[in-house]
Design a protein around this motif. Structure first.
Motif, PDB file in Angstrom:
ATOM      1  N   ASP A   1       0.816  -1.208   0.000  1.00 52.96           N
ATOM      2  CA  ASP A   1       0.000   0.000   0.000  1.00 52.96           C
ATOM      3  C   ASP A   1       0.856   1.267   0.000  1.00 52.96           C
ATOM      4  O   ASP A   1       0.350   2.373  -0.074  1.00 52.96           O
ATOM      5  N   LEU A   2       2.171   1.071   0.092  1.00 54.69           N
ATOM      6  CA  LEU A   2       3.063   2.223   0.171  1.00 54.69           C
ATOM      7  C   LEU A   2       3.323   2.822  -1.209  1.00 54.69           C
ATOM      8  O   LEU A   2       3.249   2.154  -2.226  1.00 54.69           O
ATOM      9  N   THR A   3       3.618   4.122  -1.248  1.00 53.86           N
ATOM     10  CA  THR A   3       4.044   4.763  -2.484  1.00 53.86           C
ATOM     11  C   THR A   3       5.295   5.590  -2.201  1.00 53.86           C
ATOM     12  O   THR A   3       5.326   6.373  -1.249  1.00 53.86           O
ATOM     13  N   LEU A   4       6.330   5.372  -3.017  1.00 55.96           N
ATOM     14  CA  LEU A   4       7.560   6.149  -2.843  1.00 55.96           C
ATOM     15  C   LEU A   4       7.421   7.476  -3.588  1.00 55.96           C
ATOM     16  O   LEU A   4       6.697   7.565  -4.564  1.00 55.96           O
ATOM     17  N   PRO A   5       8.130   8.527  -3.133  1.00 56.14           N
ATOM     18  CA  PRO A   5       8.121   9.781  -3.895  1.00 56.14           C
ATOM     19  C   PRO A   5       8.761   9.575  -5.281  1.00 56.14           C
ATOM     20  O   PRO A   5       9.847   9.003  -5.382  1.00 56.14           O
ATOM     21  N   ILE A   6       8.055  10.014  -6.332  1.00 54.79           N
ATOM     22  CA  ILE A   6       8.496   9.736  -7.700  1.00 54.79           C
ATOM     23  C   ILE A   6       9.852  10.378  -8.007  1.00 54.79           C
ATOM     24  O   ILE A   6      10.681   9.806  -8.715  1.00 54.79           O
ATOM     25  N   ASN A   7      10.096  11.549  -7.422  1.00 54.71           N
ATOM     26  CA  ASN A   7      11.366  12.237  -7.657  1.00 54.71           C
ATOM     27  C   ASN A   7      12.548  11.424  -7.150  1.00 54.71           C
ATOM     28  O   ASN A   7      13.614  11.364  -7.782  1.00 54.71           O
ATOM     29  N   ALA A   8      12.334  10.736  -6.019  1.00 54.87           N
ATOM     30  CA  ALA A   8      13.403   9.896  -5.478  1.00 54.87           C
ATOM     31  C   ALA A   8      13.667   8.711  -6.403  1.00 54.87           C
ATOM     32  O   ALA A   8      14.814   8.352  -6.682  1.00 54.87           O
ATOM     33  N   VAL A   9      12.584   8.117  -6.948  1.00 55.82           N
ATOM     34  CA  VAL A   9      12.743   6.946  -7.823  1.00 55.82           C
ATOM     35  C   VAL A   9      13.497   7.330  -9.102  1.00 55.82           C
ATOM     36  O   VAL A   9      14.427   6.645  -9.509  1.00 55.82           O
ATOM     37  N   THR A  10      13.101   8.462  -9.718  1.00 57.19           N
ATOM     38  CA  THR A  10      13.798   8.843 -10.957  1.00 57.19           C
ATOM     39  C   THR A  10      15.267   9.128 -10.690  1.00 57.19           C
ATOM     40  O   THR A  10      16.122   8.821 -11.511  1.00 57.19           O
ATOM     41  N   SER A  11      15.585   9.710  -9.527  1.00 57.13           N
ATOM     42  CA  SER A  11      16.989   9.988  -9.217  1.00 57.13           C
ATOM     43  C   SER A  11      17.768   8.712  -8.965  1.00 57.13           C
ATOM     44  O   SER A  11      18.901   8.565  -9.415  1.00 57.13           O
ATOM     45  N   ILE A  12      17.122   7.773  -8.221  1.00 56.21           N
ATOM     46  CA  ILE A  12      17.812   6.527  -7.895  1.00 56.21           C
ATOM     47  C   ILE A  12      18.164   5.764  -9.176  1.00 56.21           C
ATOM     48  O   ILE A  12      19.216   5.146  -9.282  1.00 56.21           O
ATOM     49  N   PHE A  13      17.284   5.855 -10.198  1.00 54.81           N
ATOM     50  CA  PHE A  13      17.590   5.161 -11.451  1.00 54.81           C
ATOM     51  C   PHE A  13      18.360   6.032 -12.428  1.00 54.81           C
ATOM     52  O   PHE A  13      19.173   5.527 -13.194  1.00 54.81           O
ATOM     53  N   GLY A  14      18.093   7.325 -12.402  1.00 49.72           N
ATOM     54  CA  GLY A  14      18.729   8.220 -13.377  1.00 49.72           C
ATOM     55  C   GLY A  14      20.199   8.434 -13.119  1.00 49.72           C
ATOM     56  O   GLY A  14      21.021   8.345 -14.041  1.00 49.72           O
ATOM     57  N   ALA A  15      20.570   8.675 -11.879  1.00 55.97           N
ATOM     58  CA  ALA A  15      21.960   8.984 -11.569  1.00 55.97           C
ATOM     59  C   ALA A  15      22.908   7.837 -11.940  1.00 55.97           C
ATOM     60  O   ALA A  15      23.920   8.064 -12.604  1.00 55.97           O
ATOM     61  N   PRO A  16      22.579   6.559 -11.551  1.00 56.07           N
ATOM     62  CA  PRO A  16      23.478   5.470 -11.952  1.00 56.07           C
ATOM     63  C   PRO A  16      23.584   5.326 -13.482  1.00 56.07           C
ATOM     64  O   PRO A  16      24.660   4.983 -13.990  1.00 56.07           O
ATOM     65  N   ILE A  17      22.506   5.615 -14.206  1.00 60.81           N
ATOM     66  CA  ILE A  17      22.564   5.503 -15.666  1.00 60.81           C
ATOM     67  C   ILE A  17      23.569   6.503 -16.228  1.00 60.81           C
ATOM     68  O   ILE A  17      24.411   6.162 -17.065  1.00 60.81           O
ATOM     69  N   VAL A  18      23.489   7.748 -15.746  1.00 59.64           N
ATOM     70  CA  VAL A  18      24.430   8.763 -16.229  1.00 59.64           C
ATOM     71  C   VAL A  18      25.859   8.374 -15.861  1.00 59.64           C
ATOM     72  O   VAL A  18      26.777   8.466 -16.667  1.00 59.64           O
ATOM     73  N   ILE A  19      26.055   7.887 -14.634  1.00 57.35           N
ATOM     74  CA  ILE A  19      27.401   7.472 -14.215  1.00 57.35           C
ATOM     75  C   ILE A  19      27.874   6.297 -15.075  1.00 57.35           C
ATOM     76  O   ILE A  19      29.024   6.268 -15.532  1.00 57.35           O
ATOM     77  N   TRP A  20      26.956   5.353 -15.330  1.00 60.26           N
ATOM     78  CA  TRP A  20      27.319   4.186 -16.160  1.00 60.26           C
ATOM     79  C   TRP A  20      27.757   4.637 -17.556  1.00 60.26           C
ATOM     80  O   TRP A  20      28.763   4.165 -18.091  1.00 60.26           O
ATOM     81  N   LEU A  21      27.005   5.581 -18.128  1.00 59.80           N
ATOM     82  CA  LEU A  21      27.374   6.073 -19.451  1.00 59.80           C
ATOM     83  C   LEU A  21      28.752   6.707 -19.430  1.00 59.80           C
ATOM     84  O   LEU A  21      29.566   6.514 -20.330  1.00 59.80           O
ATOM     85  N   LEU A  22      29.028   7.476 -18.363  1.00 58.78           N
ATOM     86  CA  LEU A  22      30.318   8.160 -18.262  1.00 58.78           C
ATOM     87  C   LEU A  22      31.462   7.170 -18.121  1.00 58.78           C
ATOM     88  O   LEU A  22      32.515   7.313 -18.728  1.00 58.78           O
ATOM     89  N   VAL A  23      31.255   6.131 -17.285  1.00 58.93           N
ATOM     90  CA  VAL A  23      32.331   5.189 -17.012  1.00 58.93           C
ATOM     91  C   VAL A  23      32.503   4.192 -18.158  1.00 58.93           C
ATOM     92  O   VAL A  23      33.590   3.987 -18.679  1.00 58.93           O
ATOM     93  N   ARG A  24      31.378   3.621 -18.582  1.00 65.35           N
ATOM     94  CA  ARG A  24      31.422   2.551 -19.560  1.00 65.35           C
ATOM     95  C   ARG A  24      31.780   3.075 -20.949  1.00 65.35           C
ATOM     96  O   ARG A  24      32.592   2.526 -21.666  1.00 65.35           O
ATOM     97  N   LYS A  25      31.170   4.190 -21.328  1.00 66.19           N
ATOM     98  CA  LYS A  25      31.375   4.711 -22.674  1.00 66.19           C
ATOM     99  C   LYS A  25      32.509   5.740 -22.719  1.00 66.19           C
ATOM    100  O   LYS A  25      32.747   6.350 -23.746  1.00 66.19           O
ATOM    101  N   GLN A  26      33.156   5.946 -21.562  1.00 66.11           N
ATOM    102  CA  GLN A  26      34.252   6.909 -21.443  1.00 66.11           C
ATOM    103  C   GLN A  26      33.793   8.352 -21.613  1.00 66.11           C
ATOM    104  O   GLN A  26      34.255   9.252 -20.974  1.00 66.11           O
ATOM    105  N   LYS A  27      32.893   8.584 -22.554  1.00 70.54           N
ATOM    106  CA  LYS A  27      32.419   9.954 -22.734  1.00 70.54           C
ATOM    107  C   LYS A  27      30.967   9.873 -23.193  1.00 70.54           C
ATOM    108  O   LYS A  27      30.564   8.911 -23.816  1.00 70.54           O
ATOM    109  N   ILE A  28      30.212  10.876 -22.857  1.00 68.69           N
ATOM    110  CA  ILE A  28      28.863  10.910 -23.415  1.00 68.69           C
ATOM    111  C   ILE A  28      28.784  12.071 -24.391  1.00 68.69           C
ATOM    112  O   ILE A  28      29.289  13.154 -24.149  1.00 68.69           O
ATOM    113  N   MET A  29      28.214  11.765 -25.537  1.00 69.53           N
ATOM    114  CA  MET A  29      28.187  12.759 -26.601  1.00 69.53           C
ATOM    115  C   MET A  29      26.776  13.292 -26.757  1.00 69.53           C
ATOM    116  O   MET A  29      25.818  12.638 -26.420  1.00 69.53           O
ATOM    117  N   PHE A  30      26.681  14.489 -27.273  1.00 67.84           N
ATOM    118  CA  PHE A  30      25.341  15.001 -27.530  1.00 67.84           C
ATOM    119  C   PHE A  30      24.955  14.643 -28.943  1.00 67.84           C
ATOM    120  O   PHE A  30      25.809  14.290 -29.743  1.00 67.84           O
TER     121      PHE A  30
END
Lengths: 266, 340
Positions: B311-340
């Motif tokens: 019955d619980l609901t997490l704050p949506i902003n926290a969920v997007t950050s928890i998933f978004g931040a590691p993705i950006v870090i993964w792109l930076l580390v794995r791909k060495q650089k992120i391009m536009f």
């Protein structure tokens, strides 16, 4: 006079002064500039660092307004041509631009057709043909689906030249197309420019530090030295001794016989 | 070319699946067949179920789609306009403007006296305050955009505006009481589930305006990939183009923040994920892909936020950050650089 009217001038500068504005104060880089560039000519702009090569090229491509005087492109005044129309007359090859390399060679060269496509950028078959021809002209047809990110500096420079060719303008202006390249690729790119002017109806004006190579290849040289401009064929400028005064004489000297700069060995 | 169309079709298929999943999951268990019947207007035995689906789950899913795709598109527009892979809808200070508007409304009542009584804190007043806040920041940015030629400077000005507004918010927070502070913090958690049909419609209109403006910018966005000087030499009117893109971003990101609170990382991360998938920078392909992928990501985050089976609901902003931040870090580390 009559003869001048008949020979095809693509670009003409008349009593031109160039410079830039810094805090509402105009700084003049060079004045009394008069020259003509004809169709199919390869013209080098040569001068020491900070002499105003870039300012001249920016003025010629209408990025900077002239301080005074006139520039005529196809016999109409450059400052009166609107941006849309100008994109059909002049294409650029620039250095140090923040270009996205996250696309294939084909995609980048295709952007050269931008002025001619509809609002969504849809390519016609004639557009596609011109794009492929431009890539072929720089000899990269086999690599066309490769990502620009994986190219060497020399290859990428050729891609940028192909993009300008795809824009299909009578005049191409290039700012130091040979910088960052090794000696072989410098010669390669300049030879490529020469063959473009010979095989198509295009004129190319480029700034370069490659005096020795430019002297061997160019139809005309615009020499900027201390705010004065000297224009002529390589042999005429050599005869006038224009190159002797270009640099301080302590390290390199111009050798009339080999028509190149040599190290001074004491 | 064919492969890219295939990729877009796969994305579209995934979107349909995740929409069904988000309609199916919830604190009340409703069979999928009844969910579908309710949506298509076929009467079902349990009218409570029908009410839950039509008045609660469907608007929420639509909100997630509109906000996810809108924020992602505005991120894509910003990354191309600023030619900076780390740009997102936040760089222009839009969401900090919205935060400031809400902070003044909620926490400033102590300073402004009784005019803004506690009864005034309706949902609509928060939406209006957030819109006014982002509108003011947008106007400030537009005024500077006219004076400043260099887009990098504009980017830095946006960052400065953001830190300025967050400083004002801190000052307001310091002088407000616990109740006001809690109200503001709850708003800043973000929420997709608070919109009724009329509000979804209003958000949809803003979304549509933003999308139409972007579609007309596709060609010029492609030219901007070469930098401003090249774009200009190919006949692009830089100032007009920049104005259209900034307005479109402001409408997309501003309305999303106004209706659902600040939602982080979606605008920044989704365009990069899509570039990994479609491997092109042609906005004709990127734009629809980013819209679909943004909707998918937001729906997934919403499903996770509901913590299925509880019955619980997490704050949506926290969920997007928890998933978004590691993705950006993964792109930076794995791909060495992120391009536009």
């Amino acid at each position: 006079m009559n003869e001048k009217v008949h020979s095809k001038n693509i670009l003409k500068a008349e009593n031109l002064s160039i410079g830039y504005k810094r805090q509402s104060e105009s700084i003049c880089v060079a004045k009394n500039i008069d020259f003509e560039i004809k169709t199919k000519e390869l013209v080098a702009v040569i001068g020491v660092n900070g002499s105003g090569k870039s300012t001249l090229l920016k003025t010629l491509s209408n990025i900077l307004p002239p301080l005074s005087g006139n520039i005529f492109l196809n016999e109409s005044s450059l400052t009166k041509i609107d941006q849309k129309k100008l994109s059909n007359l002049i294409s650029l090859v620039l250095t140090n631009e923040s270009i996205s390399k996250n696309m294939s060679i084909l995609e980048l060269v295709t952007l050269g057709r931008h002025p001619y496509t509809n609002w969504l950028g849809t390519l016609t078959t004639s557009d596609q043909r011109k794009v492929l021809k431009a890539i072929e002209q720089v000899g990269m047809l086999d690599l066309r689906n490769k990502s620009c990110d994986s190219l060497s500096d020399g290859q990428f420079q050729k891609v940028l030249i192909a993009r300008a060719l795809a824009q299909d303008t009578p005049l191409i202006i290039m700012d130091e197309p040979t910088s960052h390249l090794d000696m072989y690729h410098k010669a390669y790119v300049l030879q490529l420019l020469k063959s473009i002017t010979k095989t198509s109806q295009k004129s190319i004006v480029f700034a370069s530090h490659e005096i020795n190579l430019a002297l061997q290849l160019c139809d005309r040289i615009i020499l900027i030295n201390n705010g004065k401009i000297n224009v002529g064929t390589p042999s005429k400028l050599i005869k006038n001794g224009a190159f002797e005064k270009l640099f301080p004489k302590d390290l390199i000297v111009f050798d009339q016989i080999s028509q190149s700069f040599r190290m001074k060995i004491s | 070319m064919k492969k890219r169309h295939l990729n877009i079709s796969i994305l579209g298929f995934a979107l349909v699946l995740i929409i069904l999943l988000s309609l199916y999951l919830g604190s009340v268990k409703i069979p999928l067949s009844d969910v579908l019947k309710s949506i298509f207007g076929i009467p079902i035995d349990n009218s409570t179920w029908q009410y839950i689906v039509l008045e609660y789950r469907l608007p929420k899913s639509l909100t997630a789609i509109l906000i996810g795709s809108g924020l992602s598109l505005s991120g894509l527009l910003m990354q191309t306009l600023f030619r900076n892979p780390l740009a997102g809808p936040y760089v222009l200070g839009l969401s900090s403007g919205a935060s400031l508007g809400v902070a003044i409304l909620v926490m400033g009542s102590g300073l402004f006296g009784g005019i803004l009584g506690s009864a005034f804190f309706s949902k609509w007043s928060i939406i209006i305050a957030a819109s006014l806040g982002s509108l003011m920041v947008m106007l400030a940015v537009l005024t500077t955009a006219k004076k400043v030629k260099d887009t990098m400077t504009l980017l830095i000005i946006g960052l400065m505006v953001a830190s300025l507004t967050s400083a004002v918010v801190s000052v307001l927070a310091y002088f407000s009481n616990a109740e006001q502070l809690q109200m503001y913090i709850f708003w800043s958690f973000g929420s997709l589930g608070n919109l009724n049909w009329m509000e979804v419609g209003l958000l949809g209109i803003c979304w549509l305006i933003g999308i139409i403006l972007s579609i007309f910018s596709i060609k010029n966005l492609n030219a901007l990939l070469l930098g401003e000087n090249y774009a200009k030499s190919m006949g692009v009117s830089l100032s007009r183009n920049r104005l259209i893109i900034i307005i479109s971003t402001s409408i997309l990101a501003g309305s999303a923040t106004a209706f659902a609170g600040p939602i982080a990382f979606v605008g920044l991360a989704v365009p990069h994920l899509v570039r990994q998938l479609v491997k092109t920078n042609d906005h004709l392909i990127l734009l629809p892909s980013v819209l679909i992928a943004g909707a998918i990501v937001m729906l997934i985050c919403d499903v996770i936020a509901q913590l299925p089976g509880s019955d619980l609901t997490l704050p949506i902003n926290a969920v997007t950050s928890i998933f978004g931040a590691p993705i950006v870090i993964w792109l930076l580390v794995r791909k060495q650089k992120i391009m536009f």
